[in-house]
Design an enzyme around this catalytic site. Structure first.
Site, PDB file in Angstrom:
ATOM      1  CG  ASP A 144       4.261   2.023  21.674  1.00  0.00           C
ATOM      2  OD1 ASP A 144       3.327   1.496  22.304  1.00  0.00           O
ATOM      3  OD2 ASP A 144       4.313   2.050  20.430  1.00  0.00           O
ATOM      4  N   GLY A 147      -0.310   2.307  19.849  1.00  0.00           N
ATOM      5  CA  GLY A 147      -1.616   1.664  19.916  1.00  0.00           C
ATOM      6  C   GLY A 147      -2.187   1.621  18.508  1.00  0.00           C
ATOM      7  N   GLY A 153      -5.199   1.718  17.239  1.00  0.00           N
ATOM      8  CA  GLY A 153      -6.232   2.684  16.873  1.00  0.00           C
ATOM      9  C   GLY A 153      -5.630   4.045  16.569  1.00  0.00           C
ATOM     10  N   GLY A 181       3.426  -8.153  -1.079  1.00  0.00           N
ATOM     11  CA  GLY A 181       2.241  -7.379  -1.441  1.00  0.00           C
ATOM     12  C   GLY A 181       0.998  -7.836  -0.708  1.00  0.00           C
ATOM     13  CG  ASP A 190      11.254  -0.424  12.199  1.00  0.00           C
ATOM     14  OD1 ASP A 190      10.753  -1.541  12.412  1.00  0.00           O
ATOM     15  OD2 ASP A 190      11.136   0.543  12.982  1.00  0.00           O
ATOM     16  CB  THR A 220       7.706  -1.001  13.679  1.00  0.00           C
ATOM     17  OG1 THR A 220       8.807  -1.788  14.106  1.00  0.00           O
ATOM     18  CG2 THR A 220       6.752  -0.771  14.835  1.00  0.00           C
ATOM     19  N   GLY A 240       1.695  -2.805   8.831  1.00  0.00           N
ATOM     20  CA  GLY A 240       0.318  -3.303   8.817  1.00  0.00           C
ATOM     21  C   GLY A 240      -0.679  -2.198   9.151  1.00  0.00           C
ATOM     22  CG  ASP A 241      -0.943  -0.312  13.005  1.00  0.00           C
ATOM     23  OD1 ASP A 241      -1.833  -1.180  13.008  1.00  0.00           O
ATOM     24  OD2 ASP A 241      -0.226  -0.064  13.994  1.00  0.00           O
TER      25      ASP A 241
HETATM   26  P1  ADP Z   1       1.907  -6.752   9.241  1.00  0.00           P
HETATM   27  O1  ADP Z   1       2.835  -5.655   9.666  1.00  0.00           O
HETATM   28  O2  ADP Z   1       0.521  -6.632   9.810  1.00  0.00           O
HETATM   29  O3  ADP Z   1       2.480  -8.144   9.375  1.00  0.00           O
HETATM   30  P2  ADP Z   1       2.622  -6.872   6.435  1.00  0.00           P
HETATM   31  O4  ADP Z   1       4.019  -7.170   6.867  1.00  0.00           O
HETATM   32  O5  ADP Z   1       1.922  -7.850   5.563  1.00  0.00           O
HETATM   33  O6  ADP Z   1       1.665  -6.526   7.672  1.00  0.00           O
HETATM   34  O7  ADP Z   1       2.694  -5.454   5.703  1.00  0.00           O
HETATM   35  C1  ADP Z   1       1.557  -4.753   5.278  1.00  0.00           C
HETATM   36  C2  ADP Z   1       1.769  -4.253   3.867  1.00  0.00           C
HETATM   37  O8  ADP Z   1       2.878  -3.355   3.820  1.00  0.00           O
HETATM   38  C3  ADP Z   1       2.080  -5.359   2.859  1.00  0.00           C
HETATM   39  O9  ADP Z   1       0.880  -5.917   2.331  1.00  0.00           O
HETATM   40  C4  ADP Z   1       2.876  -4.599   1.800  1.00  0.00           C
HETATM   41  O10 ADP Z   1       1.997  -3.937   0.908  1.00  0.00           O
HETATM   42  C5  ADP Z   1       3.621  -3.556   2.633  1.00  0.00           C
HETATM   43  N1  ADP Z   1       4.965  -4.078   2.978  1.00  0.00           N
HETATM   44  C6  ADP Z   1       5.328  -4.675   4.129  1.00  0.00           C
HETATM   45  N2  ADP Z   1       6.637  -5.047   4.106  1.00  0.00           N
HETATM   46  C7  ADP Z   1       7.104  -4.652   2.902  1.00  0.00           C
HETATM   47  C8  ADP Z   1       8.379  -4.728   2.240  1.00  0.00           C
HETATM   48  N3  ADP Z   1       9.440  -5.298   2.830  1.00  0.00           N
HETATM   49  N4  ADP Z   1       8.479  -4.224   0.989  1.00  0.00           N
HETATM   50  C9  ADP Z   1       7.419  -3.642   0.381  1.00  0.00           C
HETATM   51  N5  ADP Z   1       6.193  -3.546   0.932  1.00  0.00           N
HETATM   52  C10 ADP Z   1       6.032  -4.033   2.177  1.00  0.00           C
END
Ligand code: ADP
Length: 318
Positions: free
Chosen positions: A15, A41, A43, A242, A263, A265, A268-269
């Site tokens: 990145d 990335g 993976g 959640g 942040d 970022t 999800g990973d």
């Molecule tokens: P992505 O980054 O793929 O959009 P999410 O934003 O749904 O995925 O975040 C993945 C997981 O990380 C969520 O299901 C939750 O468990 C946790 N998470 C994300 N943002 C927060 C937050 N602001 N507070 C608490 N947990 C979070």
């Protein structure tokens, strides 16, 4: 009897990040901040996140024979990822060229490079790694035919976990293997629409994923609609709300952990890696998702992607 809790099959990118006051228009040049180079990335991120949690983790990927490839291999090894399955050469390492403006908005150009050369042949050549891994996970930053080959080559008794990011319509053969399919709201929308709705403004706005797919508008409705497409189980992540775990045994809500997010970022990973590696260690889907919610929450309390992933000790201390 397995050597690895988790084998990640996926992308590895460098990145390249520059801060700008504003984005250049066509034909224009603007000056930016010093360049920051981070390993990334999906993976590589998920492999690093799983290894940092103590999972026995291997990565099947491809990088270039260049400085970015070496940066990635170093960060993977530092986290404890087995990199025997990382092929080197064939094209430059994938890069993401990222500009960040003062409001924090990103503009990103991805050059897949070596990631696009991770082929079905590479998967067949890694049959030993697949056999040695209790859970095999993938994302969609590598060719779809390579993911299809992973599914085709899965040894009996192993478990396949897919995080379809960036999302695109998926063939039945892949969907039927997912246990679980892990999606956020946007990914659910694209999969349910059955079209490549990633492009274009407003792709992330509007009603829930079920719209137009004959489903209702709650995350439970999206999960049921996705299950009907064939996955053995579905996990929907809901950011600060959640997640939920759905299978033909029912739907369980996983509450989020309350934190001060700085942040998002990499959340999800971190979540996907934690879920897959806990499944690889023998946890139930509900227990694995509850653990993953803690890992995702910790990841949003720190900046960056790989830099934000917690260790198992930090999760225990939470
Ligand atoms: P992505 O980054 O793929 O959009 P999410 O934003 O749904 O995925 O975040 C993945 C997981 O990380 C969520 O299901 C939750 O468990 C946790 N998470 C994300 N943002 C927060 C937050 N602001 N507070 C608490 N947990 C979070």
């Amino acid at each position: 009897m397995y050597d690895y809790d988790l084998l990640v099959v996926g992308s590895a990118n460098a990145d390249l990040v520059v801060g700008v006051e504003r984005r250049p228009g066509a034909g224009e040049t603007v000056l930016g901040s010093d360049l920051a180079v981070h390993p990334g990335g999906k993976g590589a991120n998920q492999a690093v996140a799983a290894a940092r949690l103590g999972a026995r983790t291997a990565l099947l990927a491809r990088v270039g024979d260049d400085a970015h490839g070496r940066l990635l291999l170093d960060s993977l090894r530092a986290a404890g990822v087995d990199t025997a399955g990382v092929a080197v050469g064939g094209a430059p390492t994938g890069v993401a060229l990222i500009t960040v403006d003062p409001s924090g908005d990103n503009s990103i150009v991805v050059s897949p490079g070596a990631n696009a050369r991770l082929t079905p042949h590479d998967v067949r050549a890694a049959a030993g790694l697949l056999r040695a891994s209790r859970v095999v996970s993938a994302q969609l930053e590598i060719p779809l035919e390579t993911v299809t080959e992973v599914v085709r080559c899965l040894p009996p008794g192993s478990r396949f976990v897919l995080n379809p990011s960036p999302p695109r319509p998926l063939p039945e053969q892949i969907l039927a293997a997912c246990d679980p399919l892990i999606v956020n709201e946007h990914e659910a929308r694209v999969l349910l629409a059955g079209t490549d709705a990633d492009a274009g403004p407003g792709a992330g706005a509007g009603p829930g994923p079920g719209a137009g797919a004959g489903a209702g508008d709650t995350p439970e409705d999206w999960a049921r609609a996705l299950l009907a497409r064939g996955p053995r189980s579905v996990v929907v992540t809901l950011g600060a709300e959640g997640a939920l775990v759905a299978s033909d045994e029912g739907i369980v809500r996983v509450p989020s952990v309350r934190v001060d997010a700085v942040d998002t970022t990499g959340a999800g990973d971190a979540f996907a890696a934690a879920l897959a590696s806990r499944l690889g260690a023998g946890a139930t889907p509900a227990a694995a998702a509850a653990y993953a919610a803690r890992v995702g929450a910790l990841a949003v309390t720190r900046r960056g992607a790989q830099d934000s992933f917690p260790t198992s000790a930090e999760v225990e201390a939470m």
